[in-house]
Design a protein around this motif. Sequence first.
Motif, PDB file in Angstrom:
ATOM      1  N   THR A   1      55.650 -60.792 -44.737  1.00 25.33           N
ATOM      2  CA  THR A   1      55.941 -61.793 -43.472  1.00 25.33           C
ATOM      3  C   THR A   1      54.849 -61.917 -42.745  1.00 25.33           C
ATOM      4  O   THR A   1      54.463 -63.328 -42.292  1.00 25.33           O
ATOM      5  N   ALA A   2      53.816 -61.030 -42.687  1.00 20.33           N
ATOM      6  CA  ALA A   2      52.396 -61.496 -42.132  1.00 20.33           C
ATOM      7  C   ALA A   2      51.646 -62.561 -42.981  1.00 20.33           C
ATOM      8  O   ALA A   2      50.900 -63.501 -42.476  1.00 20.33           O
ATOM      9  N   GLN A   3      51.947 -62.794 -44.412  1.00 20.73           N
ATOM     10  CA  GLN A   3      51.208 -63.467 -45.000  1.00 20.73           C
ATOM     11  C   GLN A   3      51.756 -64.996 -44.982  1.00 20.73           C
ATOM     12  O   GLN A   3      51.077 -65.965 -44.591  1.00 20.73           O
ATOM     13  N   ALA A   4      53.363 -65.011 -44.692  1.00 22.43           N
ATOM     14  CA  ALA A   4      53.950 -66.407 -44.542  1.00 22.43           C
ATOM     15  C   ALA A   4      53.416 -66.665 -43.050  1.00 22.43           C
ATOM     16  O   ALA A   4      53.114 -67.924 -43.006  1.00 22.43           O
ATOM     17  N   ILE A   5      53.334 -65.843 -42.033  1.00 24.01           N
ATOM     18  CA  ILE A   5      53.122 -66.170 -40.645  1.00 24.01           C
ATOM     19  C   ILE A   5      51.659 -66.756 -40.780  1.00 24.01           C
ATOM     20  O   ILE A   5      51.188 -67.965 -40.096  1.00 24.01           O
ATOM     21  N   ASN A   6      50.654 -66.068 -41.376  1.00 21.18           N
ATOM     22  CA  ASN A   6      49.245 -66.614 -41.472  1.00 21.18           C
ATOM     23  C   ASN A   6      48.968 -67.683 -42.103  1.00 21.18           C
ATOM     24  O   ASN A   6      48.101 -68.499 -41.776  1.00 21.18           O
ATOM     25  N   LEU A   7      49.750 -67.972 -43.214  1.00 18.41           N
ATOM     26  CA  LEU A   7      49.563 -69.318 -43.789  1.00 18.41           C
ATOM     27  C   LEU A   7      49.871 -70.247 -42.829  1.00 18.41           C
ATOM     28  O   LEU A   7      49.138 -71.316 -42.986  1.00 18.41           O
ATOM     29  N   GLY A   8      51.031 -70.316 -42.091  1.00 17.30           N
ATOM     30  CA  GLY A   8      51.044 -71.239 -40.896  1.00 17.30           C
ATOM     31  C   GLY A   8      50.112 -71.284 -39.878  1.00 17.30           C
ATOM     32  O   GLY A   8      49.753 -72.558 -39.753  1.00 17.30           O
ATOM     33  N   ILE A   9      49.483 -70.395 -39.471  1.00 17.08           N
ATOM     34  CA  ILE A   9      48.427 -70.227 -38.607  1.00 17.08           C
ATOM     35  C   ILE A   9      47.204 -71.023 -39.259  1.00 17.08           C
ATOM     36  O   ILE A   9      46.542 -71.738 -38.480  1.00 17.08           O
ATOM     37  N   TYR A  10      46.775 -70.817 -40.407  1.00 16.88           N
ATOM     38  CA  TYR A  10      45.773 -71.274 -41.032  1.00 16.88           C
ATOM     39  C   TYR A  10      46.028 -72.977 -41.198  1.00 16.88           C
ATOM     40  O   TYR A  10      44.932 -73.720 -41.059  1.00 16.88           O
ATOM     41  N   SER A  11      47.239 -73.101 -41.486  1.00 10.46           N
ATOM     42  CA  SER A  11      47.648 -74.630 -41.931  1.00 10.46           C
ATOM     43  C   SER A  11      47.563 -75.347 -40.257  1.00 10.46           C
ATOM     44  O   SER A  11      46.796 -76.498 -40.453  1.00 10.46           O
ATOM     45  N   ALA A  12      47.885 -74.740 -39.045  1.00  7.92           N
ATOM     46  CA  ALA A  12      47.590 -75.258 -38.000  1.00  7.92           C
ATOM     47  C   ALA A  12      46.176 -75.511 -37.511  1.00  7.92           C
ATOM     48  O   ALA A  12      45.810 -76.638 -37.079  1.00  7.92           O
ATOM     49  N   ASP A  13      45.532 -74.414 -37.785  1.00  9.57           N
ATOM     50  CA  ASP A  13      43.880 -74.400 -37.724  1.00  9.57           C
ATOM     51  C   ASP A  13      43.502 -75.654 -38.383  1.00  9.57           C
ATOM     52  O   ASP A  13      42.387 -76.308 -38.093  1.00  9.57           O
TER      53      ASP A  13
ATOM     54  N   ILE B   1      44.812 -68.853 -50.576  1.00 11.40           N
ATOM     55  CA  ILE B   1      44.747 -67.262 -50.726  1.00 11.40           C
ATOM     56  C   ILE B   1      46.293 -66.846 -50.540  1.00 11.40           C
ATOM     57  O   ILE B   1      46.834 -66.040 -51.083  1.00 11.40           O
ATOM     58  N   LEU B   2      46.560 -67.166 -49.094  1.00 14.14           N
ATOM     59  CA  LEU B   2      47.814 -66.560 -48.885  1.00 14.14           C
ATOM     60  C   LEU B   2      49.157 -67.297 -49.728  1.00 14.14           C
ATOM     61  O   LEU B   2      49.947 -66.685 -50.014  1.00 14.14           O
ATOM     62  N   ALA B   3      48.938 -68.685 -50.055  1.00 17.16           N
ATOM     63  CA  ALA B   3      49.998 -69.163 -50.886  1.00 17.16           C
ATOM     64  C   ALA B   3      50.080 -68.504 -52.344  1.00 17.16           C
ATOM     65  O   ALA B   3      51.160 -68.123 -52.827  1.00 17.16           O
ATOM     66  N   ASP B   4      48.680 -68.026 -52.822  1.00 15.86           N
ATOM     67  CA  ASP B   4      48.879 -67.413 -54.030  1.00 15.86           C
ATOM     68  C   ASP B   4      49.386 -66.066 -53.814  1.00 15.86           C
ATOM     69  O   ASP B   4      50.198 -65.538 -54.777  1.00 15.86           O
ATOM     70  N   ALA B   5      48.966 -65.336 -52.648  1.00 18.99           N
ATOM     71  CA  ALA B   5      49.749 -63.879 -52.499  1.00 18.99           C
ATOM     72  C   ALA B   5      51.307 -63.922 -52.178  1.00 18.99           C
ATOM     73  O   ALA B   5      51.808 -63.158 -52.820  1.00 18.99           O
ATOM     74  N   LEU B   6      51.414 -65.148 -51.821  1.00 18.95           N
ATOM     75  CA  LEU B   6      53.183 -65.235 -51.771  1.00 18.95           C
ATOM     76  C   LEU B   6      53.867 -65.780 -53.083  1.00 18.95           C
ATOM     77  O   LEU B   6      54.921 -66.091 -53.200  1.00 18.95           O
ATOM     78  N   GLN B   7      52.972 -65.892 -54.146  1.00 27.06           N
ATOM     79  CA  GLN B   7      53.427 -66.440 -55.343  1.00 27.06           C
ATOM     80  C   GLN B   7      54.092 -68.045 -55.186  1.00 27.06           C
ATOM     81  O   GLN B   7      54.988 -68.388 -55.978  1.00 27.06           O
TER      82      GLN B   7
END
Lengths: 163, 308
Positions: B114-126, B148-154
Amino acid sequence: MLAQRLTSPFDPAERLQVMILNLKPNFASGLLVLLLLLLTYGTNAQCDEKRVRKLTTTHLGEYSYETASFRPLSGFGNSRSIDAVFIAYGDEKYRVVNLSHGHSGEMVFQILDAKRNVIFSNEKSQSGDKHDFTAPTSGDYIIRFKYLTETKDGCVAFAIGYK
Amino acid sequence: MTSHPFLHRCCCWYLSNAVYQRRSSRAGIMGTMLVVASLVLGGCQDKDDTQNAQAGQDTSVVSETVITKAETQDFLHSLPNTLHLARMFKRTGMPYVTGLVHNTKVAQSYVDPTAQAINLGIYSADMGYAVLHNQNQEALKSLKAVKILADALQLNVLYDAGPWLGKFERNLNNSDSVLAIMAQLQMQSDLLLRDNARYDVLYLSFAGAYAESLFLATQLEKNHPNPALIKRISEQQLALGKLILLIEGLDDPERYMILLTDMKAIQDMMLKLDVGLAEKKPEKARQMALKELYPKVETLRKRLVAQS
């Protein structure tokens, strides 16, 4: 080869199974299966990401991708009218395109503004299933797909772009 | 992909019979090969049925295709594009301030999906914020965190972020090209996540990107008063309402209860702000936003970037 008999004369799947079993082992059965493959592939190809992405890229043109969505029409049951809501922000320029395909019936594609006024209908349009507009106010706009004849085949899809 | 149940049933039956009877004729071999190919393309079990069984979600069963409640909701309620939001905020005169975006060095520390998906979005906005202000080196750092997060979420099973990184680097000096690449990447990931029914990742990453966009806008408005930006911020209650609805429609929404509670509180404050602006008292509305809304957005963002 075993000759098969129908256990249920009304089951089309079983009819086809028996038909294949009763065929002599020649290319006819191969061809029949090829037909099955093509039909299956045709059905699958109608509503997938690749096809919709290609259509979106082509039809949005100079507009940037805002969103796009797609579903098999049969998934909406007997509904003759499907309303998809999207947010348009005031003074922003949008392009909305109808990417529905593969259905046999007649369909009306409309866009309604935040006050539920029809701002576009493909019935009266010269530009086909595409509408460019500047949103006068921010709010929930509606993309309406109205099926005039009963149909459950095909894919219902749209894309929205912004400038 | 949705295979036709009738054809699908025939293919499965043909395959099982062919194996059972050990057909050796050319036609039999050819037929078997074709059916195998057909099943690979269509899947031996209908994907939607599998998803329904796994998710245990409410379904609308109609004629031949079964689609889940989440799939229906997703079609009927579209979320806006967060890169578009960033553009709208920028058009109001929102500046770029260094040090506001999320620390890219901690991307690897997120272990919860959940944190990975949310932070993937945060970095995308940045990334969008940086590109729009021609800060492309900063944008590249954010893209690397996204990868990194996209890989972690497979998600690399769905799409490979590697080539996008290369494209991005080759076009670093051309913001228009970088924006076009970002839009393409967003389109591809959106459609693939939909096609694969990964709505959890789709909405949680949107929640992250949305919260980050709001955080940047409110932080900047606080220090650079901007009525046009306040108006755009108040309009975001529309998107927030849809996001709440969509997350509540996910399987096991209780998992996101804290996020939903925070978002509902922010939505209430935005509605108040919208009403305040309609009364044509922007200064009063601004004071209210500063007092109530902005700290709440800050708290939400702090919670989202925290490593659990």
